[in-house]
Design a protein around this motif. Sequence first.
Motif, PDB file in Angstrom:
ATOM      1  N   GLY A   2       0.858  -1.281   0.013  1.00 22.88           N
ATOM      2  CA  GLY A   2      -0.531  -0.292   0.238  1.00 22.88           C
ATOM      3  C   GLY A   2       0.658   1.114  -0.127  1.00 22.88           C
ATOM      4  N   SER A   3      -0.013   2.664  -0.091  1.00 24.20           N
ATOM      5  CA  SER A   3       0.848   3.346  -0.114  1.00 24.20           C
ATOM      6  C   SER A   3       1.365   3.940   1.159  1.00 24.20           C
ATOM      7  CB  SER A   3       0.339   4.278  -1.210  1.00 24.20           C
ATOM      8  OG  SER A   3      -1.056   4.537   0.638  1.00 24.20           O
ATOM      9  N   THR A   4       1.977   5.078   1.247  1.00 17.41           N
ATOM     10  CA  THR A   4       2.972   5.871   2.446  1.00 17.41           C
ATOM     11  C   THR A   4       1.209   6.243   3.367  1.00 17.41           C
ATOM     12  OG1 THR A   4       4.674   6.035   0.998  1.00 17.41           O
ATOM     13  CG2 THR A   4       4.681   7.293   3.644  1.00 17.41           C
ATOM     14  N   GLY A  19      -0.829   2.391   7.032  1.00 18.86           N
ATOM     15  CA  GLY A  19      -0.952   1.908   8.088  1.00 18.86           C
ATOM     16  C   GLY A  19       0.033   0.749   8.164  1.00 18.86           C
ATOM     17  N   LYS A  20       1.301  -0.083   7.557  1.00 20.66           N
ATOM     18  CA  LYS A  20       1.217  -0.800   6.911  1.00 20.66           C
ATOM     19  C   LYS A  20       2.363  -0.628   8.097  1.00 20.66           C
ATOM     20  CE  LYS A  20       3.156  -0.078   3.303  1.00 20.66           C
ATOM     21  NZ  LYS A  20       3.055   1.437   2.845  1.00 20.66           N
ATOM     22  N   THR A  21       2.960  -0.217   7.927  1.00 19.20           N
ATOM     23  CA  THR A  21       3.697   0.104   9.765  1.00 19.20           C
ATOM     24  C   THR A  21       3.305  -0.327  10.807  1.00 19.20           C
ATOM     25  OG1 THR A  21       5.935   0.834   8.091  1.00 19.20           O
ATOM     26  CG2 THR A  21       6.553   1.045  10.380  1.00 19.20           C
ATOM     27  N   THR A  22       2.350   0.837  11.055  1.00 20.80           N
ATOM     28  CA  THR A  22       1.730   0.677  12.301  1.00 20.80           C
ATOM     29  C   THR A  22       1.227  -1.159  12.863  1.00 20.80           C
ATOM     30  OG1 THR A  22       0.615   2.915  11.746  1.00 20.80           O
ATOM     31  CG2 THR A  22      -0.294   2.175  13.148  1.00 20.80           C
ATOM     32  N   ILE A  23       0.980  -1.677  11.938  1.00 23.85           N
ATOM     33  CA  ILE A  23       0.793  -3.447  12.230  1.00 23.85           C
ATOM     34  C   ILE A  23       2.080  -3.262  12.798  1.00 23.85           C
ATOM     35  CG2 ILE A  23      -0.320  -5.153  10.938  1.00 23.85           C
ATOM     36  CD1 ILE A  23      -2.103  -3.817  10.501  1.00 23.85           C
ATOM     37  N   THR A  24       2.927  -3.113  12.555  1.00 23.93           N
ATOM     38  CA  THR A  24       3.964  -3.920  13.524  1.00 23.93           C
ATOM     39  C   THR A  24       4.022  -3.141  14.863  1.00 23.93           C
ATOM     40  OG1 THR A  24       5.485  -2.539  12.571  1.00 23.93           O
ATOM     41  CG2 THR A  24       4.880  -4.480  10.848  1.00 23.93           C
ATOM     42  N   ASN A  25       4.004  -1.560  13.922  1.00 21.71           N
ATOM     43  CA  ASN A  25       3.787  -1.351  16.054  1.00 21.71           C
ATOM     44  C   ASN A  25       2.588  -1.518  17.065  1.00 21.71           C
ATOM     45  OD1 ASN A  25       6.414   0.558  14.769  1.00 21.71           O
ATOM     46  ND2 ASN A  25       5.034   1.813  14.521  1.00 21.71           N
ATOM     47  N   VAL A  26       1.732  -2.173  16.443  1.00 20.41           N
ATOM     48  CA  VAL A  26       0.582  -2.013  17.759  1.00 20.41           C
ATOM     49  C   VAL A  26       1.307  -3.830  17.807  1.00 20.41           C
ATOM     50  CG1 VAL A  26      -0.725  -0.869  16.584  1.00 20.41           C
ATOM     51  CG2 VAL A  26      -1.457  -2.872  15.423  1.00 20.41           C
ATOM     52  N   THR A  30       0.778  -4.148 -12.678  1.00 20.00           N
ATOM     53  CA  THR A  30       1.239  -4.163 -14.294  1.00 20.00           C
ATOM     54  C   THR A  30       1.478  -2.886 -14.620  1.00 20.00           C
ATOM     55  OG1 THR A  30      -1.260  -3.098 -14.384  1.00 20.00           O
ATOM     56  CG2 THR A  30      -0.698  -5.672 -15.159  1.00 20.00           C
ATOM     57  N   GLY A  31       2.063  -1.642 -13.258  1.00 25.54           N
ATOM     58  CA  GLY A  31       2.207  -0.130 -13.408  1.00 25.54           C
ATOM     59  C   GLY A  31       1.882   0.685 -13.997  1.00 25.54           C
ATOM     60  N   ALA A  32       0.550  -0.077 -13.569  1.00 31.19           N
ATOM     61  CA  ALA A  32      -0.921   1.435 -14.069  1.00 31.19           C
ATOM     62  C   ALA A  32      -1.240   2.321 -13.554  1.00 31.19           C
ATOM     63  CB  ALA A  32      -2.277   0.360 -15.048  1.00 31.19           C
ATOM     64  N   LEU A  33      -0.667   1.590 -11.865  1.00 28.79           N
ATOM     65  CA  LEU A  33      -0.670   2.660 -10.780  1.00 28.79           C
ATOM     66  C   LEU A  33       0.714   1.755 -10.030  1.00 28.79           C
ATOM     67  CD1 LEU A  33      -4.466   1.153  -8.262  1.00 28.79           C
ATOM     68  CD2 LEU A  33      -3.794   2.892 -10.331  1.00 28.79           C
ATOM     69  N   GLU A  34       0.566   3.357  -9.044  1.00 33.34           N
ATOM     70  CA  GLU A  34       2.223   3.477  -8.660  1.00 33.34           C
ATOM     71  C   GLU A  34       1.895   3.332  -7.092  1.00 33.34           C
ATOM     72  OE1 GLU A  34       4.734   6.383 -10.227  1.00 33.34           O
ATOM     73  OE2 GLU A  34       5.210   5.863 -12.049  1.00 33.34           O
ATOM     74  N   LEU A  35       3.136   3.014  -6.419  1.00 33.82           N
ATOM     75  CA  LEU A  35       2.716   3.564  -5.142  1.00 33.82           C
ATOM     76  C   LEU A  35       3.302   4.731  -4.107  1.00 33.82           C
ATOM     77  CD1 LEU A  35       3.896  -0.300  -3.342  1.00 33.82           C
ATOM     78  CD2 LEU A  35       1.838   1.108  -3.127  1.00 33.82           C
ATOM     79  N   ASP A  36       2.899   5.328  -3.294  1.00 32.91           N
ATOM     80  CA  ASP A  36       3.412   7.241  -3.227  1.00 32.91           C
ATOM     81  C   ASP A  36       4.264   6.555  -2.315  1.00 32.91           C
ATOM     82  OD1 ASP A  36       1.387   8.290  -4.797  1.00 32.91           O
ATOM     83  OD2 ASP A  36       0.016   8.176  -3.090  1.00 32.91           O
ATOM     84  N   ALA A  90       6.433  -4.874   2.163  1.00 29.16           N
ATOM     85  CA  ALA A  90       7.199  -4.097   0.977  1.00 29.16           C
ATOM     86  C   ALA A  90       7.160  -3.518   0.273  1.00 29.16           C
ATOM     87  CB  ALA A  90       7.048  -5.808   0.205  1.00 29.16           C
ATOM     88  N   HIS A  91       7.246  -2.730  -0.042  1.00 28.78           N
ATOM     89  CA  HIS A  91       7.768  -1.509  -1.177  1.00 28.78           C
ATOM     90  C   HIS A  91       7.665  -2.365  -2.761  1.00 28.78           C
ATOM     91  CE1 HIS A  91       6.297   2.468  -1.325  1.00 28.78           C
ATOM     92  NE2 HIS A  91       7.251   2.676  -2.409  1.00 28.78           N
ATOM     93  N   ARG A  92       8.121  -3.438  -2.975  1.00 32.29           N
ATOM     94  CA  ARG A  92       8.942  -4.194  -4.187  1.00 32.29           C
ATOM     95  C   ARG A  92       7.790  -5.341  -4.008  1.00 32.29           C
ATOM     96  NH1 ARG A  92      15.315  -3.212  -4.592  1.00 32.29           N
ATOM     97  NH2 ARG A  92      15.204  -0.819  -4.761  1.00 32.29           N
ATOM     98  N   LEU A  93       6.809  -5.097  -5.291  1.00 33.17           N
ATOM     99  CA  LEU A  93       6.135  -6.261  -5.543  1.00 33.17           C
ATOM    100  C   LEU A  93       6.468  -7.663  -5.768  1.00 33.17           C
ATOM    101  CD1 LEU A  93       2.519  -4.914  -7.496  1.00 33.17           C
ATOM    102  CD2 LEU A  93       3.800  -4.821  -4.599  1.00 33.17           C
TER     103      LEU A  93
END
Length: 299
Positions: free
Chosen positions: A93-95, A98-105, A293-299, A252-255
């Motif tokens: 997911g993008s910056t 909530g990804k890293t927050t999962i690990t913090n909690v 596929t590159g149609a969307l990009e992670l911020d 992950a940032h790189r799929l």
Amino acid sequence: ASRIFEIIDMPIEKDSGYIELAHVKVDEDGNASPCTADRCYAWKWEEDGKTIYKELKGRIDFEHVDFSYNGKDKILKDVTFYANPGEKIAFVGSTGAGKTTITNVITRFYEIDSGSIKIDGIDIRNIKKDHLRKAFGMVLQDVNLFTETISENIRYGKLSASENEIKDAAKLAGADSFIHRLPETYQTEIYGDGSSLSDGQNQLISISRAAIANPPMLILDEATSSIDTSTEIKVTKAMDNLMEGSTSIVIAHRLSTIQNADVIMVMEDGRIIERGSHEKLLKEKGTYYGLYTGALELD
């Protein structure tokens, strides 16, 4: 100085937990015996004057978890998922999703506002914080090394480790080959700022440190985001070796690093909007498909 005094003046962290992590083997009747293998752990607590043991298998459950850092703006919104023992669960997911927050909690660096997080059916609020954190190995994007020998940097993951254990951990992490090319191999002194080695080599040392601890559960937070693509292949293979048999949560940032995950979860604005295997999510042609596929990009 004001920042240092701010930390000194902080109140001592409160911990209501009473359950501990024990390095023992538990049979079907709940009886504990000494364990010679690395990865056998149990949760231990006192109940009615009797010591209770429950085998640590590594099942993780998030149930309707809400969380905010400031008490107002929710970062996690009704997050529900589970990880079976030994499974690899990946979050993308993008910056700010909530990804890293999962690990913090999950490690109780922050307490959730509502809902529950359970490990092996035990609410983590009932587990002592230091014992909960010992159950997890962590490999993060930012590598923290010390100005010491490579051997001592790896040993930090298990202070009682022998030289043979250090070398075995380095071999598992794929670090042994480059270490042997250094002037004094494992006794080569490196700088704590990471300038002695490349980013990829520093990360392999970090993975070796996690490998020597041989934890039952793992958290890998964007561990390959700061290295080049060719080094990423080596580091990804090392992480796959490390995760073998452990319940793993991967941010992950790189799929390319998570395609073999058992379940991939796509997060957006604090919610899980898609979940499934790599193949399943590609067939659905949603957000994950767009990212892949590159149609969307992670911020």
